[in-house]
Write a protein that holds these residues in place. Structure first.
Motif, mmCIF file in Angstrom:
data_model
loop_
_atom_site.group_PDB
_atom_site.id
_atom_site.type_symbol
_atom_site.label_atom_id
_atom_site.label_comp_id
_atom_site.label_asym_id
_atom_site.label_seq_id
_atom_site.Cartn_x
_atom_site.Cartn_y
_atom_site.Cartn_z
ATOM 1 N N GLU A 86 -13.790 -22.483 26.921
ATOM 2 C CA GLU A 86 -12.441 -22.837 27.371
ATOM 3 C C GLU A 86 -11.368 -22.354 26.394
ATOM 4 O O GLU A 86 -10.238 -22.079 26.798
ATOM 5 N N ALA A 90 -9.550 -20.812 29.407
ATOM 6 C CA ALA A 90 -8.883 -21.885 30.149
ATOM 7 C C ALA A 90 -7.426 -21.568 30.479
ATOM 8 O O ALA A 90 -7.001 -21.653 31.641
ATOM 9 N N TYR A 101 -9.323 -26.539 33.971
ATOM 10 C CA TYR A 101 -10.484 -25.761 33.540
ATOM 11 C C TYR A 101 -11.399 -26.685 32.746
ATOM 12 O O TYR A 101 -10.948 -27.375 31.828
#
Length: 212
Positions: A86, A90, A101
């Protein structure tokens, strides 16, 4: 009745997500898809309130799919549920239009929290992603790129780099992203130039260094 689409090519993930959604949303009609072709088929036929989307599925695996899906259903809430880091991906997906996310390595309780947050507030960010978002807002571009050189890459360059470090060749990346081989080669050259790497092993090491 809430219409929910779960898109993931792993049946165990779809099953687990279905259980969580059924527990959270009393009246939920849950439909499952395991390829992007199935996703597009479903969203062209009916409206959905929430799409839980794995980005690494057959027929997709690039950042542009968020924009493409939202062109078909602009009001659809998309929660990306991915194994990709992430810290790297993200904000890119959120900036493309995803509501949130979530990394698959997190606990299932985090998935519950994320789905509930998207349902109630229309968005979700983990503490780590929220911190990245704040840093990006208060930092200039040069500072962000200095902290993590991978931020120099455009979304398309990131897509190409991601496939290269997964071991795909130029032709395979070309087929995955529906680009010509020469275009993929150009993107590869730009990635190497921006990141100051000379080969794929160096690219892999750089990604490992900045993924944590």
């Amino acid at each position: 009745m809430k219409e929910i689409l779960i898109a993931d090519d792993h049946s165990i993930v779809r099953l687990g997500a279905s259980v969580i959604i059924s527990d959270l949303i009393e009246k939920a009609n849950i439909i499952q898809a395991e390829t992007y072709d199935e996703v597009y088929t479903y969203i062209k036929k009916q409206s959905f309130d929430l799409l839980l989307l794995d980005i690494n599925m057959p027929g997709g695996n690039n950042i542009r799919v968020i924009r493409e899906i939202l062109q078909l259903q602009p009001d659809l809430k998309i929660l990306v549920f991915s194994s990709y880091d992430e810290n790297l991906y993200a904000l890119r997906y959120i900036e493309e239009g995803a509501c949130g996310y979530l990394n698959k390595n997190t606990a299932m309780e985090d998935l519950r929290v994320a789905i509930q947050s998207v349902q109630e507030r229309g968005k979700y960010m983990s503490d780590a992603v929220r911190e990245l978002h704040i840093q990006k807002l208060i930092s200039n571009k040069a500072e962000v790129e200095k902290t993590n050189p991978l931020n120099k890459l455009s979304n398309r360059e990131m897509d190409v780099a991601k496939h290269l470090i997964d071991g795909l060749g130029i032709l395979e990346v070309s087929n995955k992203l529906s680009l010509s081989s020469s275009t993929v080669s150009t993107y590869k050259s730009r990635v190497f130039e921006k990141l100051h790497v000379a080969n794929i092993p160096e690219l892999i090491e750089l990604f490992k260094l900045h993924e944590d």
